[in-house]
Write a protein that holds these residues in place. Structure first.
Motif, PDB file in Angstrom:
ATOM      1  N   SER A  21       0.830  -1.204   0.000  1.00 54.75           N
ATOM      2  CA  SER A  21       0.000   0.000   0.000  1.00 54.75           C
ATOM      3  C   SER A  21       0.864   1.253   0.000  1.00 54.75           C
ATOM      4  CB  SER A  21      -0.925   0.000   1.224  1.00 54.75           C
ATOM      5  OG  SER A  21      -1.573   1.233   1.359  1.00 54.75           O
ATOM      6  N   GLN A  22       1.881   1.268   0.842  1.00 56.05           N
ATOM      7  CA  GLN A  22       2.759   2.435   0.927  1.00 56.05           C
ATOM      8  C   GLN A  22       3.572   2.615  -0.350  1.00 56.05           C
ATOM      9  OE1 GLN A  22       4.593   1.214   4.649  1.00 56.05           O
ATOM     10  NE2 GLN A  22       3.470   2.793   5.759  1.00 56.05           N
ATOM     11  N   TRP A  23       4.066   1.516  -0.925  1.00 57.43           N
ATOM     12  CA  TRP A  23       4.872   1.590  -2.146  1.00 57.43           C
ATOM     13  C   TRP A  23       4.060   2.174  -3.301  1.00 57.43           C
ATOM     14  CZ3 TRP A  23       9.353   2.021  -4.298  1.00 57.43           C
ATOM     15  CH2 TRP A  23       9.538   1.704  -5.638  1.00 57.43           C
ATOM     16  N   PHE A  24       2.849   1.668  -3.509  1.00 60.61           N
ATOM     17  CA  PHE A  24       2.049   2.107  -4.644  1.00 60.61           C
ATOM     18  C   PHE A  24       1.369   3.453  -4.392  1.00 60.61           C
ATOM     19  CE2 PHE A  24       2.693  -2.365  -5.558  1.00 60.61           C
ATOM     20  CZ  PHE A  24       3.164  -2.274  -6.853  1.00 60.61           C
ATOM     21  N   ALA A  25       1.549   4.007  -3.203  1.00 53.92           N
ATOM     22  CA  ALA A  25       1.103   5.370  -2.912  1.00 53.92           C
ATOM     23  C   ALA A  25       2.235   6.379  -3.089  1.00 53.92           C
ATOM     24  CB  ALA A  25       0.564   5.450  -1.482  1.00 53.92           C
ATOM     25  N   THR A  26       3.452   5.888  -3.339  1.00 54.43           N
ATOM     26  CA  THR A  26       4.621   6.752  -3.483  1.00 54.43           C
ATOM     27  C   THR A  26       4.621   7.443  -4.843  1.00 54.43           C
ATOM     28  OG1 THR A  26       5.896   5.268  -2.059  1.00 54.43           O
ATOM     29  CG2 THR A  26       7.147   6.813  -3.433  1.00 54.43           C
ATOM     30  N   ARG A  27       4.578   8.747  -4.824  1.00 58.80           N
ATOM     31  CA  ARG A  27       4.605   9.519  -6.068  1.00 58.80           C
ATOM     32  C   ARG A  27       5.999   9.480  -6.693  1.00 58.80           C
ATOM     33  NH1 ARG A  27       0.338  12.971  -7.049  1.00 58.80           N
ATOM     34  NH2 ARG A  27      -1.053  13.356  -5.294  1.00 58.80           N
ATOM     35  N   GLY A  28       6.020   9.437  -8.029  1.00 59.64           N
ATOM     36  CA  GLY A  28       7.268   9.569  -8.760  1.00 59.64           C
ATOM     37  C   GLY A  28       8.118   8.316  -8.825  1.00 59.64           C
ATOM     38  N   ARG A  29       7.638   7.184  -8.304  1.00 56.62           N
ATOM     39  CA  ARG A  29       8.445   5.958  -8.405  1.00 56.62           C
ATOM     40  C   ARG A  29       8.554   5.559  -9.875  1.00 56.62           C
ATOM     41  NH1 ARG A  29       3.516   4.741  -7.295  1.00 56.62           N
ATOM     42  NH2 ARG A  29       2.500   3.115  -8.485  1.00 56.62           N
ATOM     43  N   ALA A  30       9.621   4.858 -10.224  1.00 58.65           N
ATOM     44  CA  ALA A  30       9.823   4.436 -11.611  1.00 58.65           C
ATOM     45  C   ALA A  30       8.727   3.464 -12.026  1.00 58.65           C
ATOM     46  CB  ALA A  30      11.189   3.768 -11.748  1.00 58.65           C
ATOM     47  N   LEU A  31       8.252   3.605 -13.247  1.00 59.04           N
ATOM     48  CA  LEU A  31       7.255   2.664 -13.771  1.00 59.04           C
ATOM     49  C   LEU A  31       7.896   1.317 -14.064  1.00 59.04           C
ATOM     50  CD1 LEU A  31       5.138   4.853 -16.228  1.00 59.04           C
ATOM     51  CD2 LEU A  31       4.457   3.934 -14.009  1.00 59.04           C
ATOM     52  N   GLU A  32       9.080   1.349 -14.658  1.00 61.97           N
ATOM     53  CA  GLU A  32       9.753   0.109 -15.009  1.00 61.97           C
ATOM     54  C   GLU A  32      10.097  -0.671 -13.747  1.00 61.97           C
ATOM     55  OE1 GLU A  32      13.857  -1.350 -17.124  1.00 61.97           O
ATOM     56  OE2 GLU A  32      12.864   0.445 -17.904  1.00 61.97           O
ATOM     57  N   GLY A  33       9.626  -1.897 -13.682  1.00 60.01           N
ATOM     58  CA  GLY A  33       9.936  -2.768 -12.554  1.00 60.01           C
ATOM     59  C   GLY A  33       9.163  -2.487 -11.283  1.00 60.01           C
ATOM     60  N   GLN A  34       8.144  -1.632 -11.336  1.00 59.53           N
ATOM     61  CA  GLN A  34       7.435  -1.287 -10.105  1.00 59.53           C
ATOM     62  C   GLN A  34       6.705  -2.475  -9.480  1.00 59.53           C
ATOM     63  OE1 GLN A  34       3.967   1.285 -10.221  1.00 59.53           O
ATOM     64  NE2 GLN A  34       3.869   1.014 -12.431  1.00 59.53           N
ATOM     65  N   LEU A  35       6.415  -3.513 -10.279  1.00 60.02           N
ATOM     66  CA  LEU A  35       5.754  -4.696  -9.739  1.00 60.02           C
ATOM     67  C   LEU A  35       6.743  -5.756  -9.255  1.00 60.02           C
ATOM     68  CD1 LEU A  35       2.824  -5.154 -12.287  1.00 60.02           C
ATOM     69  CD2 LEU A  35       2.766  -4.050 -10.049  1.00 60.02           C
ATOM     70  N   ASP A  36       8.032  -5.536  -9.524  1.00 61.55           N
ATOM     71  CA  ASP A  36       9.055  -6.496  -9.079  1.00 61.55           C
ATOM     72  C   ASP A  36       9.007  -6.637  -7.563  1.00 61.55           C
ATOM     73  OD1 ASP A  36       9.766  -6.558 -11.716  1.00 61.55           O
ATOM     74  OD2 ASP A  36      11.711  -5.563 -11.456  1.00 61.55           O
ATOM     75  N   GLY A  37       9.048  -7.858  -7.100  1.00 58.80           N
ATOM     76  CA  GLY A  37       9.042  -8.113  -5.663  1.00 58.80           C
ATOM     77  C   GLY A  37       7.647  -8.303  -5.087  1.00 58.80           C
ATOM     78  N   TRP A  38       6.618  -8.104  -5.877  1.00 61.38           N
ATOM     79  CA  TRP A  38       5.237  -8.294  -5.415  1.00 61.38           C
ATOM     80  C   TRP A  38       4.648  -9.490  -6.138  1.00 61.38           C
ATOM     81  CZ3 TRP A  38       4.989  -5.313  -1.412  1.00 61.38           C
ATOM     82  CH2 TRP A  38       5.669  -4.100  -1.415  1.00 61.38           C
ATOM     83  N   LYS A  39       3.975 -10.352  -5.409  1.00 65.06           N
ATOM     84  CA  LYS A  39       3.338 -11.524  -6.018  1.00 65.06           C
ATOM     85  C   LYS A  39       1.997 -11.093  -6.604  1.00 65.06           C
ATOM     86  CE  LYS A  39       5.443 -14.899  -2.996  1.00 65.06           C
ATOM     87  NZ  LYS A  39       5.213 -15.940  -1.988  1.00 65.06           N
ATOM     88  N   TYR A  40       1.795 -11.435  -7.866  1.00 63.84           N
ATOM     89  CA  TYR A  40       0.556 -11.087  -8.557  1.00 63.84           C
ATOM     90  C   TYR A  40       0.349 -12.034  -9.719  1.00 63.84           C
ATOM     91  CZ  TYR A  40       3.478  -8.935 -12.135  1.00 63.84           C
ATOM     92  OH  TYR A  40       4.418  -8.728 -13.113  1.00 63.84           O
TER      93      TYR A  40
END
Length: 152
Positions: free
Chosen positions: A71-90
């Motif tokens: 929740s905190q990670w995906f609320a962070t403004r300006g994070r890189a789009l590339e690889g933003q899902l890395d490390g999360w199970k989906y």
């Protein structure tokens, strides 16, 4: 005073031109049973806003108690789009191709039904195309009074 209203925490995700976009959202609610409609409200200045409007299909993962960090990670403004899902199970949704988080207590895949002006946010109404329960025994993550909570 709005912080005195307990809300669930979701991550809304979409794919546009092969690029994943995701954002933490607590402004989410059901709208109608027939047809089955839900809504969420992205801020107009966020890059997610334009991506989800253009894509027209998106998923909503209703987060479980153990997903505070996500929740905190995906609320962070300006994070890189590339690889933003890395490390999360989906897994990818069958109807949208968007990420559905594995620790979600429930998830929905939606097609945009309507978009309305909501001041500095848009009100995005979606028709539900499919539902699933990735973590059916999970307990929801709740936000209340400026902090994360669980149900007791």
């Amino acid at each position: 005073m709005a912080g005195r209203f307990a809300t669930g925490i979701t991550i809304v995700s979409t794919v546009l031109d092969g690029v994943d976009h995701a954002m933490t959202v607590n402004a989410f609610t059901s709208v109608s049973l027939n047809p089955l409609l839900v809504l969420f409200c992205p801020e107009k200045i966020s890059r997610f806003h334009d991506a989800v409007i253009e894509a027209g299909r998106w998923s909503v993962s209703m987060l479980g108690e153990g997903a505070r960090e996500a929740s905190q990670w995906f609320a962070t403004r300006g994070r890189a789009l590339e690889g933003q899902l890395d490390g999360w199970k989906y897994q990818r949704g069958a109807h949208t191709g968007a990420a559905i988080f594995s620790d979600a207590v429930a998830a929905m895949e939606c097609r945009t039904h309507a978009v309305h002006d909501g001041g500095d946010h848009s009100i995005v109404v979606g028709e539900v195309l499919g539902v699933c329960t990735p973590a059916p025994d999970g307990r929801p993550l709740v936000y209340y009074g400026g902090g994360y909570r669980g149900l007791t």
